[in-house]
Write a protein that holds these residues in place. Structure first.
Motif, mmCIF file in Angstrom:
data_model
loop_
_atom_site.group_PDB
_atom_site.id
_atom_site.type_symbol
_atom_site.label_atom_id
_atom_site.label_comp_id
_atom_site.label_asym_id
_atom_site.label_seq_id
_atom_site.Cartn_x
_atom_site.Cartn_y
_atom_site.Cartn_z
ATOM 1 N N ALA A 98 0.356 -0.792 0.090
ATOM 2 C CA ALA A 98 -0.658 0.166 0.052
ATOM 3 C C ALA A 98 0.822 0.953 0.026
ATOM 4 N N ALA A 99 1.506 1.460 0.259
ATOM 5 C CA ALA A 99 3.158 2.653 0.750
ATOM 6 C C ALA A 99 3.691 2.478 -0.632
ATOM 7 N N PHE A 100 4.256 1.526 -0.961
ATOM 8 C CA PHE A 100 5.324 1.581 -2.714
ATOM 9 C C PHE A 100 3.781 2.701 -3.023
ATOM 10 N N LEU A 101 2.723 1.640 -3.307
ATOM 11 C CA LEU A 101 1.731 1.614 -4.654
ATOM 12 C C LEU A 101 0.727 3.734 -4.358
ATOM 13 N N ASP B 216 8.684 13.563 4.000
ATOM 14 C CA ASP B 216 9.872 13.553 5.370
ATOM 15 C C ASP B 216 9.944 12.111 5.840
ATOM 16 N N ALA B 217 11.336 12.222 6.427
ATOM 17 C CA ALA B 217 11.858 11.065 8.208
ATOM 18 C C ALA B 217 10.167 10.540 8.729
ATOM 19 N N GLU B 218 9.835 11.680 9.420
ATOM 20 C CA GLU B 218 9.165 11.128 10.410
ATOM 21 C C GLU B 218 8.475 9.946 9.722
ATOM 22 N N ARG C 38 9.826 6.496 8.407
ATOM 23 C CA ARG C 38 9.675 5.884 10.083
ATOM 24 C C ARG C 38 8.146 5.537 9.824
ATOM 25 N N ALA C 39 7.198 5.819 10.020
ATOM 26 C CA ALA C 39 5.441 5.690 10.047
ATOM 27 C C ALA C 39 5.674 4.114 9.079
ATOM 28 N N LEU D 246 11.776 3.213 7.872
ATOM 29 C CA LEU D 246 13.235 3.800 9.141
ATOM 30 C C LEU D 246 12.953 3.428 9.961
ATOM 31 N N SER D 247 14.148 2.971 10.666
ATOM 32 C CA SER D 247 13.743 1.844 11.749
ATOM 33 C C SER D 247 13.866 3.834 12.777
ATOM 34 N N ALA D 248 14.570 4.849 13.194
ATOM 35 C CA ALA D 248 14.459 5.696 13.796
ATOM 36 C C ALA D 248 14.753 6.586 13.088
ATOM 37 N N VAL D 249 14.487 8.202 13.950
ATOM 38 C CA VAL D 249 14.477 9.698 13.549
ATOM 39 C C VAL D 249 15.240 10.216 14.604
ATOM 40 N N VAL D 250 16.411 11.067 14.097
ATOM 41 C CA VAL D 250 17.264 11.315 15.302
ATOM 42 C C VAL D 250 17.590 12.958 14.271
#
Length: 266
Positions: free
Chosen positions: A158-161, A171-173, A176-177, A181-185
């Motif tokens: 779904a996200a790929f589509l 954005d990075a967040e 991550r959602a 990404l595993s984490a954003v710092v």
């Protein structure tokens, strides 16, 4: 190990730092970089002194996708040459994904197209705040075909589509959602965050880590030669469409493609 587009160093613990080193081109993937990444994956995989690998980029970008000159070469190439070059990219990604060591992405900045593909073959990814991500191929009239098995496996269909069809930047967040990404710092904390991510591996058996990684891949839909070949054929077909010709020409001429609505394009 000496390379032109990447560098590799291994510390006393067996942590290999694999760095993309084309910062003037935002670490965009060239034909040479693709070949060198494939070669280094084999070397690192066979090196018993290497416990894990951290992949990052030099400068402010992680990887901005395909190199401009590489794109120009594809324009002039035959269908067979395009398929061969796309296969080299696919096999580079597969060689990194199948690395029998943990592969952690230290995402120091933006990642588009092939850069998202690189993140997707890593076991975990730590990114700096402010980084942006996208599958921007449809802006050129193309599709993110070669990277698609790895990206879809990472973020789900779904996200790929949504990303592949809209070419939107996130954005990075948001990245991550959706699991990219595993984490954003904050940028100043990325090295500490990467260290925290890799530390547990030093208590794990290297052979068991490799076996567990292979098991995880076996539990997922296979990324095999048949699937890779399908993506290559779809990409080759798309390259031959009139809208791909228009999109690439618009990109090279630094103008909007004919399908872009003037009041919405940014």
């Amino acid at each position: 190990m000496h390379f032109e587009t990447i560098s590799v160093s291994v510390d006393r613990r067996g942590v290999a730092a694999l760095t993309l080193r084309r910062h003037a081109q935002h670490n965009a993937l060239s034909g040479l970089m693709i070949r060198e990444l494939t070669a280094v994956a084999g070397l690192l995989g066979e090196d018993a002194a290497v416990r894990l690998v951290v992949l990052t980029g030099e400068g402010e970008s992680f990887c901005a996708g395909g190199d401009l000159n590489w794109m120009k070469e594809q324009i002039a190439a035959t269908r067979e040459e395009r398929i061969a070059e796309a296969r080299r990219l696919a096999m580079m990604l597969k060689s990194l994904r199948d690395l029998p060591k943990p592969l952690i992405a230290r995402v120091n900045g933006q990642a588009y197209g092939g850069g998202v593909g690189l993140i997707s073959v890593c076991d975990a990814a730590i990114a700096v705040e402010g980084a942006r991500f996208g599958l921007t191929e449809t802006r050129l009239g193309l599709i993110p075909a070669t990277i698609s098995p790895y990206v879809a496996a990472r973020i789900g269909p779904a996200a790929f589509l949504r990303l592949a069809t809209s070419a939107r930047l996130i954005d990075a967040e948001a990245a991550r959602a959706i699991g990219l990404l595993s984490a954003v710092v904050p940028a100043e904390d990325i090295d500490a965050a990467v260290e925290a991510e890799i530390r547990p591996y030093f208590a794990a058996s290297p052979e068991a880590v490799a076996a567990a990684k292979a098991l995880a891949h076996a539990l997922a839909p296979p990324i095999d030669e048949k699937l890779i070949e399908m993506t290559l054929m779809r990409l080759a077909d798309t390259w031959e469409t009139p809208q791909a010709a228009e999109g690439i020409a618009a990109f090279l001429e630094k103008r909007k493609a004919e399908w872009v609505l003037a009041d919405t394009a940014k």
